[in-house]
Each structure stands twice: as structure tokens, then as C-alpha cells.
Write a protein that holds these residues in place. Structure first.
Motif, PDB file in Angstrom:
ATOM      1  N   UNK A  22      28.552 -20.648 -43.343  1.00 24.62           N
ATOM      2  CA  UNK A  22      29.817 -20.715 -42.785  1.00 24.62           C
ATOM      3  C   UNK A  22      31.355 -20.419 -43.714  1.00 24.62           C
ATOM      4  N   UNK A  23      32.282 -20.023 -43.529  1.00 25.53           N
ATOM      5  CA  UNK A  23      33.652 -19.905 -44.293  1.00 25.53           C
ATOM      6  C   UNK A  23      34.193 -21.266 -43.946  1.00 25.53           C
ATOM      7  N   UNK A  24      34.781 -21.650 -42.189  1.00 25.31           N
ATOM      8  CA  UNK A  24      35.550 -22.403 -42.041  1.00 25.31           C
ATOM      9  C   UNK A  24      35.073 -23.385 -41.505  1.00 25.31           C
ATOM     10  N   UNK A  25      33.621 -23.609 -41.173  1.00 28.13           N
ATOM     11  CA  UNK A  25      32.540 -25.289 -41.609  1.00 28.13           C
ATOM     12  C   UNK A  25      33.083 -26.244 -43.255  1.00 28.13           C
ATOM     13  N   UNK A  26      32.809 -24.821 -44.067  1.00 25.25           N
ATOM     14  CA  UNK A  26      32.739 -25.465 -45.164  1.00 25.25           C
ATOM     15  C   UNK A  26      34.412 -25.432 -45.491  1.00 25.25           C
ATOM     16  N   UNK A  27      35.289 -24.985 -45.090  1.00 23.16           N
ATOM     17  CA  UNK A  27      36.603 -25.023 -45.455  1.00 23.16           C
ATOM     18  C   UNK A  27      37.216 -26.494 -44.704  1.00 23.16           C
ATOM     19  N   UNK A  28      36.128 -26.871 -43.064  1.00 24.09           N
ATOM     20  CA  UNK A  28      37.014 -28.050 -42.527  1.00 24.09           C
ATOM     21  C   UNK A  28      36.108 -29.108 -43.484  1.00 24.09           C
TER      22      UNK A  28
ATOM     23  N   UNK B  22      38.243 -22.474 -57.351  1.00 18.88           N
ATOM     24  CA  UNK B  22      39.288 -23.330 -57.360  1.00 18.88           C
ATOM     25  C   UNK B  22      39.042 -23.873 -55.389  1.00 18.88           C
ATOM     26  N   UNK B  23      39.490 -24.736 -55.026  1.00 19.61           N
ATOM     27  CA  UNK B  23      39.251 -24.880 -53.934  1.00 19.61           C
ATOM     28  C   UNK B  23      40.618 -25.471 -53.580  1.00 19.61           C
ATOM     29  N   UNK B  24      41.192 -24.926 -52.136  1.00 19.10           N
ATOM     30  CA  UNK B  24      43.368 -25.361 -52.005  1.00 19.10           C
ATOM     31  C   UNK B  24      43.652 -25.769 -52.824  1.00 19.10           C
TER      32      UNK B  24
END
Ligand SMILES: Cc1cc2nc3c(=O)[nH]c(=O)nc-3n(C[C@H](O)[C@H](O)[C@H](O)COP(=O)(O)O)c2cc1C
Length: 228
Positions: free
Chosen positions: A103-109, A142-144
Motif C-alpha cells: 500500500x502506497x500510504x503505508x509506505x509513505x508513512x 526518488x522519495x521525498x
């Protein structure tokens, strides 16, 4: 270096990818820009490597070039496979102990928390002696607007083995560009001593367009080797 194949000569879509004999899945490739939304929401299979696959590891005793990469949702892995096709380099996938969520949101958090706490993922891989390699291609996403965390962990653990190398960064990203990822990569390598390394300019590809990047990859590989 192998001669570039026919598909590399033009911008035809080439989404099929294999690496180390295993099929690569990259869900971003089927998306138009409006569906893609700069990579926001992109799922992975929750394994950081395609779920049926073993981590990629092709290490020979003769290669002078090595591709080291991490990919959560397959796009950077496809890019790595295109570089491998054109160089016949050895390949080593960065593997972490606790894969990022599908899941993208979980990864983002998780990524946000890791960044705030500078708590980067633990690796789960064996790294060979790197002294035989003259050129090392370093692949990440790239992340953030900066370097993704598994590559941070890798450099912090093994970057002291980069001695007199030609280092060639390549990345996929959501359309916002490379951010400060290359500066960050260089800083981390400096922290490890950075003995006699030279840096090629980076290859930057949109995560949903890696299947159209054959000529870009081919030109970049030539440039990396010409200026080494
Ligand atoms: C947690 C997270 C943060 C991201 N941050 C950015 C960003 O700041 N800028 C950008 O252009 N793309 C960003 N992306 C998009 C990824 O860089 C892009 O989808 C990339 O192609 C993924 O590569 P992979 O399939 O090899 O994992 C982000 C993706 C994730 C999962």
C-alpha cells in the motif's frame, strides 16, 4: 559492452523485462500521465522484489561493471535490466529485512518516519568483494525529493568499498526530478572516505516511461564509459 539492440535504437515501448532470468513487473508502466499522478498511489507487491522472484544476484569473477539497485514497485528494476542488457554488467539487488508495504500510504508513512528519525532500513543481503569492478551503477528511486532509504543504508554499510570506482547514479522518479538525491549520495560516499572515485552524470527517468527509455539508456551508458 554489448552492441545496443534494435529496440535500443529508437523510442519504441519495451516494457518486457527480465533480470537474472526472472520477469519484472512494473505497474506504473501501463499508466498515462493523468492516471499516474506522479507515482502517488503506486502499489507494489509488498515484497520489494516481484513476489515470485528471488532477489537479483548475478556475480561473476570476470565482470568489470556492477549494477546495484533497489526497487519497490519495479520501475527502477526495469531500468537496471536495460542497463544490464547493454553492458552485461553483474547485478546486485539491495534487499532489506522488512519490505515496504504494498500500500502506497503505508509506505509513505513509514518513509516519512524513517526520514524524520534517520532510522534507515536494515539490510538483508551478502555483498561480495567489490574490488574487481571499475564501474558501479547505483540505482534508486526518488522519495521525498531525495535518495530512497535502502540506498542510504547500502552506502552507509558498504560505501567504504568504493575505491577508485567510476560511479554512475541512475534513478526513476514521479516526474518531479532528481531532487537533491545525487548530492546526498555523494555526501554519504564522502562520509565513507570517497577514495579516488569519479562520478558520471545521473540518468533520470520518469517511473511510468522506463519502457520508452531505450535510447536514453544507450546514450547514457556510452557517456558513462567514454568519460571514465
Ligand atoms: C514514499 C514515496 C515517496 C515518493 N516521493 C517522490 C518524490 O518526492 N518525487 C518524485 O518525483 N517521485 C516520488 N515518488 C515516486 C517514485 O519515485 C516513482 O514512483 C519511482 O518510479 C518508483 O520506483 P520503483 O518502482 O523502482 O520503486 C515517491 C514514491 C514513494 C513510494
Amino acid at each position: 559492452m554489448k552492441l545496443a539492440n534494435q529496440a535500443s535504437q529508437n523510442n519504441e515501448r519495451d516494457a518486457s523485462g527480465e533480470i537474472d532470468g526472472q520477469l519484472i513487473l512494473a505497474p506504473q508502466l501501463s499508466k498515462t500521465d493523468s492516471q499516474w499522478q506522479n507515482g502517488a498511489g503506486i502499489i507494489s507487491d509488498g515484497k520489494d522484489t516481484n513476489s515470485q522472484n528471488q532477489p537479483t544476484r548475478k556475480i561473476t569473477s570476470t565482470a568489470k561493471e556492477l549494477i546495484i539497485y533497489f526497487s519497490r514497485s519495479g520501475s527502477t528494476e526495469l531500468l537496471a535490466s536495460k542497463i544490464e542488457q547493454q553492458t552485461n554488467a553483474d547485478i546486485l539487488e539491495i534487499v532489506i529485512k522488512d519490505p515496504y508495504a504494498s500500500n502506497y500510504q503505508e509506505t509513505l508513512s513509514r518513509v516519512n518516519s524513517e526520514r524524520t528519525n534517520q532510522d534507515y532500513p536494515e539490510l538483508n543481503m551478502q555483498v561480495p568483494d567489490l574490488s574487481q569492478y571499475q564501474t558501479i551503477y547505483l540505482g534508486y528511486q526518488v522519495w521525498a525529493m531525495t535518495l530512497s532509504h535502502p540506498m542510504v543504508s547500502f552506502i552507509n554499510t558498504y560505501g567504504n568499498q568504493f575505491i577508485n570506482k567510476r560511479l554512475a547514479p541512475f534513478m526513476t522518479q514521479g516526474g518531479y526530478g532528481q531532487g537533491d538525491s545525487v548530492q546526498r549520495l555523494r555526501q554519504l560516499i564522502r562520509n565513507q572516505g570517497d577514495q579516488g572515485n569519479t562520478f558520471a552524470s545521473a540518468l533520470v527517468v520518469d517511473g511510468n516511461k522506463v519502457d520508452r527509455a531505450n535510447s536514453q539508456v544507450s546514450n547514457w551508458v556510452t557517456q558513462v564509459n567514454e568519460n571514465s
